[in-house]
Design a protein around this motif. Structure first.
Motif, PDB file in Angstrom:
ATOM      1  N   LEU A  43      18.514 -12.180 -57.312  1.00 17.19           N
ATOM      2  CA  LEU A  43      18.428 -11.535 -55.990  1.00 17.19           C
ATOM      3  C   LEU A  43      19.140 -10.176 -55.955  1.00 17.19           C
ATOM      4  N   SER A  44      19.254  -9.515 -57.116  1.00 18.26           N
ATOM      5  CA  SER A  44      19.878  -8.184 -57.129  1.00 18.26           C
ATOM      6  C   SER A  44      19.025  -7.178 -56.358  1.00 18.26           C
ATOM      7  N   THR A  45      17.713  -7.262 -56.493  1.00 18.57           N
ATOM      8  CA  THR A  45      16.831  -6.432 -55.661  1.00 18.57           C
ATOM      9  C   THR A  45      15.775  -7.276 -54.958  1.00 18.57           C
ATOM     10  N   LEU A  82       9.382 -11.044 -65.360  1.00 16.90           N
ATOM     11  CA  LEU A  82       9.392  -9.856 -64.492  1.00 16.90           C
ATOM     12  C   LEU A  82      10.803  -9.360 -64.219  1.00 16.90           C
ATOM     13  N   GLN A  85      16.100  -4.663 -64.452  1.00 13.82           N
ATOM     14  CA  GLN A  85      16.601  -3.485 -63.770  1.00 13.82           C
ATOM     15  C   GLN A  85      15.444  -2.496 -63.861  1.00 13.82           C
ATOM     16  N   THR A 126       6.015  -1.425 -69.218  1.00 13.77           N
ATOM     17  CA  THR A 126       5.628  -0.270 -68.396  1.00 13.77           C
ATOM     18  C   THR A 126       4.852   0.758 -69.216  1.00 13.77           C
ATOM     19  N   LYS A 155      12.671  -1.177 -71.778  1.00 14.13           N
ATOM     20  CA  LYS A 155      11.452  -1.965 -71.584  1.00 14.13           C
ATOM     21  C   LYS A 155      10.638  -2.028 -72.879  1.00 14.13           C
ATOM     22  N   VAL A 181       2.575   0.231 -59.628  1.00 13.34           N
ATOM     23  CA  VAL A 181       2.001  -0.865 -58.846  1.00 13.34           C
ATOM     24  C   VAL A 181       2.433  -0.673 -57.392  1.00 13.34           C
TER      25      VAL A 181
END
Ligand SMILES: NC(=O)c1ccc[n+]([C@@H]2O[C@H](COP(=O)([O-])OP(=O)(O)OC[C@H]3O[C@@H](n4cnc5c(N)ncnc54)[C@H](O)[C@@H]3O)[C@@H](O)[C@H]2O)c1
Length: 321
Positions: A43-45, A82, A85, A126, A155, A181
């Motif tokens: 739940l960081s973002t 998914l 950071q 990405t 990534k 996205v």
């Protein structure tokens, strides 16, 4: 297999980052298809509200030792990875945190897959941040890898580990190199996600800022198309690295203008200097995904942006409350 269709075989699936924008939509599509879903997210973002009541949820950093207990309790057969950071500017400011979350976190996850017999991992890579300033456009998978941000490096590094765990330990993988996205649930309060940011700003009467002169380009694909590619990836027969995208450049100003039309605003943008770590131009050649996965994007930019704007009208927080 697309979201909503019944499946012959129920798969036990772990979604890391399932409380976030893209992960939560993948979670929903997996549940709708009848699979069993466990979500791990710190739940960081992300937002707890994005996790379905039909999924098991663990609030956990993927680097946390307790990830082992999640694997031993649920023995996931497939993993959608998914959690990351995902802020380019933060990776420039905090490269050690970026590498810890994205590289070490992924290695920890792969070790769990190896030890607990997960047979498939679908990884959110990405295409926007690993090729660097492109030598040709659209960039295909063989374009040189020249990231200009720490995020792009972290990534891409994981793709090497995926190949190794496939070759050495039989964990098959699909690394999907996402374009930009956009769509419902993208966090309009973060630093990334220009459709979400412009939408909320225009809906609340704030004048949006374009960094650079508005000519910077990206390849924008609506969330639903990205989810469909991921669900195709649950089938373990295709292994490797695949771009997703339209192969078309869209400027920042076009995004601004399309959001403005959908909102019904007449605001003009403010302009500010472009930011470190961001490439000037990118769009992705996804012909390999079309050929091997049967995937092409379907939802046109103005349709997708109209849907996103309607969502932010109803949900100004960026998630359901
Ligand atoms: N949004 C895009 O346009 C885009 C483009 C290319 C790649 N990606 C990749 O797609 C993935 C999802 O991105 P998103 O846009 O949904 O972002 P997001 O921030 O909404 O989702 C990421 C989720 O991961 C969680 N998380 C972060 N670090 C974690 C950790 N160490 N342990 C557990 N959970 C952690 C966050 O709380 C969040 O819920 C990321 O891996 C990102 O790199 C996104």
């Amino acid at each position: 297999m697309a979201g909503g269709e019944e499946v012959d075989e129920v798969v036990r699936v772990l979604v890391t980052g399932g409380a976030g924008f893209i992960g939560s939509h993948i979670q929903d599509a997996l549940l709708d298809a009848g699979h069993e879903v466990v979500v791990v997210d710190d739940l960081s973002t992300g937002h707890r509200e994005n996790v379905s009541e039909r999924a098991r949820f663990y609030q956990l950093d993927i680097r946390d030792e307790r990830l082992r207990e999640v694997f031993s309790s649920h023995e996931p057969e497939a993993v959608f990875h998914l959690a990351a950071q995902m802020d380019v500017r933060r990776s420039v400011r905090e490269p050690i945190y970026d590498a810890q979350a994205n590289i070490l976190g992924s290695i920890h996850l792969l070790e769990m897959c190896r030890m607990h017999g997960a047979r498939r991992i679908v990884y959110a890579s990405t295409g926007g941040a690993i090729y660097g300033e492109p030598e040709h456009l659209p960039a295909d998978e063989n374009h040189p890898i020249n990231p200009i941000s720490q995020y792009g490096i972290s990534k891409h590094t994981v793709e090497h580990y995926l190949r190794l765990y496939w070759q050495n330990h039989g964990v098959s993988y699909l690394a999907l190199r996402f374009p930009n996205v956009y769509g419902p649930r993208q966090d309009p309060h973060g630093e990334a996600g220009v459709v979400a940011i412009f939408s909320l700003q225009m809906l609340t009467g704030i004048q949006p800022v374009i960094f650079g002169d508005g000519s910077k380009t990206r390849d924008y694909v609506f969330i639903k198309d990205i989810v469909r590619a991921n669900l195709i990836g649950l089938d373990g027969t295709v292994v490797g690295v695949y771009n997703l995208g339209w192969g078309t450049e869209v400027t920042d100003f076009t995004i601004f203008d399309t959001v403005r039309a959908a909102v019904g605003s007449n605001v003009e943008p403010r302009y500010a200097p472009r930011r470190l770590g961001e490439v000037e131009r990118i769009c992705l050649d996804a012909r390999r995904a079309k050929q091997d996965l049967g995937w092409t994007p379907e939802i046109a930019l103005d349709t997708g942006i109209a849907r996103a704007v309607e969502y932010y009208r109803a949900n100004p927080h960026g998630f359901h409350v």
